[in-house]
Scaffold this active site. Structure first.
Site, PDB file in Angstrom:
ATOM      1  N   CYS A   1      55.790  -9.178  23.043  1.00  0.00           N
ATOM      2  CA  CYS A   1      55.816 -10.518  22.458  1.00  0.00           C
ATOM      3  C   CYS A   1      57.124 -11.241  22.727  1.00  0.00           C
ATOM      4  CB  CYS A   1      55.533 -10.457  20.953  1.00  0.00           C
ATOM      5  SG  CYS A   1      53.912  -9.761  20.586  1.00  0.00           S
TER       6      CYS A   1
ATOM      7  N   GLY B   1      42.389 -11.238  18.528  1.00  0.00           N
ATOM      8  CA  GLY B   1      42.593 -10.828  17.140  1.00  0.00           C
ATOM      9  C   GLY B   1      43.895 -10.105  16.907  1.00  0.00           C
TER      10      GLY B   1
ATOM     11  N   THR C   1      51.526  -7.887  25.542  1.00  0.00           N
ATOM     12  CA  THR C   1      51.090  -6.905  24.557  1.00  0.00           C
ATOM     13  C   THR C   1      50.613  -5.657  25.285  1.00  0.00           C
ATOM     14  OG1 THR C   1      50.429  -8.609  22.963  1.00  0.00           O
ATOM     15  CG2 THR C   1      49.457  -6.452  22.676  1.00  0.00           C
ATOM     16  N   TYR C   2      50.836  -4.522  24.648  1.00  0.00           N
ATOM     17  CA  TYR C   2      50.292  -3.253  25.131  1.00  0.00           C
ATOM     18  C   TYR C   2      49.092  -2.866  24.271  1.00  0.00           C
ATOM     19  CZ  TYR C   2      49.667   1.802  25.485  1.00  0.00           C
ATOM     20  OH  TYR C   2      49.123   3.049  25.623  1.00  0.00           O
ATOM     21  N   HIS C   3      48.046  -2.351  24.906  1.00  0.00           N
ATOM     22  CA  HIS C   3      46.925  -1.734  24.204  1.00  0.00           C
ATOM     23  C   HIS C   3      46.745  -0.321  24.736  1.00  0.00           C
ATOM     24  CE1 HIS C   3      45.657  -5.331  22.151  1.00  0.00           C
ATOM     25  NE2 HIS C   3      45.507  -5.998  23.279  1.00  0.00           N
TER      26      HIS C   3
ATOM     27  N   ALA D   1      50.398  -6.439  16.128  1.00  0.00           N
ATOM     28  CA  ALA D   1      50.491  -7.659  16.934  1.00  0.00           C
ATOM     29  C   ALA D   1      49.298  -8.563  16.658  1.00  0.00           C
ATOM     30  CB  ALA D   1      50.537  -7.304  18.420  1.00  0.00           C
ATOM     31  N   LEU D   2      49.492  -9.871  16.863  1.00  0.00           N
ATOM     32  CA  LEU D   2      48.424 -10.845  16.726  1.00  0.00           C
ATOM     33  C   LEU D   2      48.376 -11.716  17.971  1.00  0.00           C
ATOM     34  CD1 LEU D   2      49.843 -10.615  13.653  1.00  0.00           C
ATOM     35  CD2 LEU D   2      48.031 -12.243  13.136  1.00  0.00           C
TER      36      LEU D   2
ATOM     37  N   ALA E   1      46.151  -6.073  16.627  1.00  0.00           N
ATOM     38  CA  ALA E   1      46.268  -4.693  17.084  1.00  0.00           C
ATOM     39  C   ALA E   1      47.252  -3.970  16.172  1.00  0.00           C
ATOM     40  CB  ALA E   1      46.739  -4.634  18.530  1.00  0.00           C
TER      41      ALA E   1
END
Length: 215
Positions: free
Chosen positions: A180, A162, A81-83, A149-150, A164
C-alpha cells in the site's frame, strides 16, 4: 469449488483450496453484472489465493521491489497488495444503490467489520489517518503493523474487491512489494501476534460480525 454457507442478503460462499487470481476477477466481474441486472443476489465470497502481487489504480513501478510471484492489475483502488495462502480475502459484492449510495460510509463499514472481527480474537485493530488498512500495535516487538488491507471498486453502484486479513500467511512474501505504498511500517498476522486461530474460526467471526455492521 465454492461451498455456499448461507443464503439471503447477502449470500456467503467459501472457496475450497486456492483460487487463481484471474479466475477471481472473472467471477467477480460476472457476478457484479448479474447483481446490477437484478438476476443475482449480493455475495460475500471468501477465498485464499496462490502467492500473488496485485496492483491497484494508484500503484507505481517503484512499489514492486521483487516480482517473485505473478503480478496482476486489479482495477481496484489503492496500491500494491500481496495475496497468498493463510490470508483470508473477502470479496464483497453489494448493491450500494440499495444501501445509501455512500462509498465513504461503505469503506468505513468494511474497516469496522475487520476491527470487530479482530476483537473476537482479543486483537485491537485500529484505523490510522492517512494510511489505508487496519493496524495493530505489537508492544512486544515495539512496532505498529498492518494486519488487514482494503481495496474496493464500485461499478454502477455495485461493489467488488474487498478486504484481506492476515491469519497466518508467510510474511516474508510481503517483502516483494511496498504494501500500500507504506515502507516505514511492517505487516503482521493473527499468528504473529500469538492468536493461533484457524481459517474456519476467522470465517465464523467474519460472518458473526457482518450483521453488527451491515445489518
Amino acid at each position: 469449488m465454492n461451498a455456499p454457507v448461507a443464503t439471503g442478503h447477502p449470500q456467503w460462499e467459501i472457496a475450497e483450496g486456492l483460487t487463481p487470481y484471474e479466475a477471481a476477477l472473472a467471477r467477480m466481474e460476472s457476478r457484479v453484472a448479474a447483481i446490477r441486472a437484478g438476476t443475482a443476489e449480493e455475495l460475500v465470497w471468501l477465498v485464499e489465493h496462490p502467492p500473488t502481487y496485485t496492483a491497484g489504480t494508484s500503484a507505481t513501478p517503484e512499489g514492486l521491489v521483487d516480482p517473485r510471484f505473478p503480478v496482476f492489475r486489479a482495477g481496484r483502488g489503492g496500491q500494491w497488495t500481496y495475496h497468498g495462502p493463510g490470508q483470508r480475502t473477502a470479496y464483497v459484492m453489494l448493491d450500494l444503490a440499495e444501501r445509501g449510495r455512500d462509498i465513504r460510509a461503505y469503506v468505513h463499514n468494511l474497516e469496522e467489520w475487520l476491527i470487530r472481527t479482530l476483537w473476537r480474537f482479543n486483537v485491537r485493530g485500529e484505523r490510522r489517518e492517512g494510511r489505508v488498512g487496519i493496524w495493530v500495535e505489537d508492544r512486544a516487538r515495539g512496532t505498529e503493523d498492518k494486519i488487514a488491507a482494503l481495496g474496493v471498486r464500485v461499478t454502477r453502484w455495485v461493489s467488488w474487491h474487498g478486504v484481506a486479513l492476515n491469519v497466518d500467511p508467510d510474511l516474508s512474501h510481503f517483502g516483494g512489494i511496498i504494501p500500500c505504498g507504506i515502507s516505514q511500517h511492517g505487516v503482521t498476522s493473527l499468528h504473529r501476534l500469538g492468536m493461533t486461530a484457524t481459517m474456519e474460526e476467522v470465517d465464523a467471526a467474519l460472518m458473526a460480525c457482518w450483521g453488527e455492521v451491515f445489518g
